[in-house]
Design an enzyme around this catalytic site. Structure first.
Site, PDB file in Angstrom:
ATOM      1  N   GLN A  46       0.783  -1.375  -0.100  1.00  7.38           N
ATOM      2  CA  GLN A  46      -0.054   0.138   0.018  1.00  7.38           C
ATOM      3  C   GLN A  46       0.822   1.376   0.020  1.00  7.38           C
ATOM      4  OE1 GLN A  46      -3.592  -0.374   2.464  1.00  7.38           O
ATOM      5  NE2 GLN A  46      -3.223   1.914   3.469  1.00  7.38           N
ATOM      6  N   ARG A  59       0.930  14.158  14.152  1.00  8.44           N
ATOM      7  CA  ARG A  59      -0.104  12.980  13.809  1.00  8.44           C
ATOM      8  C   ARG A  59       0.679  11.548  14.677  1.00  8.44           C
ATOM      9  NH1 ARG A  59      -3.637  13.163   9.353  1.00  8.44           N
ATOM     10  NH2 ARG A  59      -3.360  15.104   8.420  1.00  8.44           N
ATOM     11  N   HIS A  62       1.356   6.094  15.704  1.00 11.56           N
ATOM     12  CA  HIS A  62       0.348   4.839  15.242  1.00 11.56           C
ATOM     13  C   HIS A  62       1.309   3.701  15.062  1.00 11.56           C
ATOM     14  CE1 HIS A  62      -1.834   8.649  13.602  1.00 11.56           C
ATOM     15  NE2 HIS A  62      -2.211   8.469  14.604  1.00 11.56           N
ATOM     16  N   LYS A  72       6.797   0.495   7.510  1.00  9.29           N
ATOM     17  CA  LYS A  72       6.703   1.562   6.851  1.00  9.29           C
ATOM     18  C   LYS A  72       8.125   2.327   6.375  1.00  9.29           C
ATOM     19  CE  LYS A  72       2.850   3.172   9.756  1.00  9.29           C
ATOM     20  NZ  LYS A  72       2.458   4.173  10.810  1.00  9.29           N
ATOM     21  N   HIS A 119       4.840   4.987  15.010  1.00 11.01           N
ATOM     22  CA  HIS A 119       5.181   5.923  14.052  1.00 11.01           C
ATOM     23  C   HIS A 119       4.387   7.256  14.230  1.00 11.01           C
ATOM     24  CE1 HIS A 119       5.206   8.313  10.189  1.00 11.01           C
ATOM     25  NE2 HIS A 119       6.455   8.356  10.478  1.00 11.01           N
ATOM     26  N   TYR A 132       4.057   7.330   2.179  1.00  9.88           N
ATOM     27  CA  TYR A 132       4.105   6.244   2.873  1.00  9.88           C
ATOM     28  C   TYR A 132       4.295   4.860   2.057  1.00  9.88           C
ATOM     29  CZ  TYR A 132       2.558   8.762   7.116  1.00  9.88           C
ATOM     30  OH  TYR A 132       2.304   9.690   8.345  1.00  9.88           O
ATOM     31  N   ASP A 168      -6.062  10.667  18.477  1.00  8.73           N
ATOM     32  CA  ASP A 168      -4.723  10.792  18.867  1.00  8.73           C
ATOM     33  C   ASP A 168      -4.590  11.242  20.251  1.00  8.73           C
ATOM     34  OD1 ASP A 168      -3.715   9.718  16.439  1.00  8.73           O
ATOM     35  OD2 ASP A 168      -2.839  11.469  16.113  1.00  8.73           O
TER      36      ASP A 168
END
Length: 183
Positions: A46, A59, A62, A72, A119, A132, A168
């Site tokens: 992806q 952000r 995660h 990633k 991350h 990403y 978050d």
């Protein structure tokens, strides 16, 4: 493309040289052969693009739980961010340690983050965009996160946090019972 190890086991910085001439520039964003040591035969499943407008926005942090854990590879295409990886792997000598790297369109660096790491990033320039590359498809039921301001991590974000999603804000703090996200 050159892989540079970081203090976190399995986390690398990929250094890329741009070819520039009077027409502009050419930059190789991904090369399976040159990233072989870090990729270890994993396939890219992806590719995502993230754009964050506000300077100071955070952000993350995660991660995806097994069996949907993902490697990633993160690169900044526009602007500049302070990108962070946190080791959550059981038995890792760098468990609960973090590494931060400034990623920008100008420096053309890519952070390679293996499975079992969280991350996140903070935006240092407006309208920053991140590319990403993921080795697994996103699975909402496997999603997890840590608080950006968790005292157990003590991450010194470079700017005051100006924007944070409701999701978050709700991530739990690491407590004494936190084990890992086994991979």
């Amino acid at each position: 493309m050159k892989l540079l190890p970081t203090a976190l086991v399995g986390v690398f910085i990929a250094e890329t040289n741009a070819f520039q001439d009077s027409r502009g520039a050419f930059l190789r964003l991904f090369c399976e052969r040159e990233l072989g040591e870090a990729a270890g035969g994993r396939r890219i499943e992806q590719i995502n693009l993230s754009r964050t407008t506000a300077v100071g926005a955070v952000r993350g942090l995660h991660f995806q739980r097994p069996p949907h854990a993902e490697m990633k590879m993160v690169r900044c295409l526009r602007g500049c961010v302070w990108d962070v990886a946190v080791d959550l792997r059981k038995g890792s000598p760098t468990f609960l340690q973090w590494h931060a790297q400034e990623l920008s369109a100008a420096n053309a660096l890519m952070l390679v983050i293996p499975e079992g790491c969280a991350h996140g990033f903070q935006v240092l320039e407006p309208d920053s965009e991140l590319l990403y590359l993921h080795t697994a498809s996103y699975t909402p039921s496997a999603e997890g996160g840590l608080r950006f301001d968790d005292p157990a991590l003590n991450i010194p974000w470079p700017l005051p946090v100006a924007d944070l999603s409701e999701r978050d804000k709700e991530h739990p703090l690491i407590d004494k019972n936190f084990q890992s996200i086994t991979v």
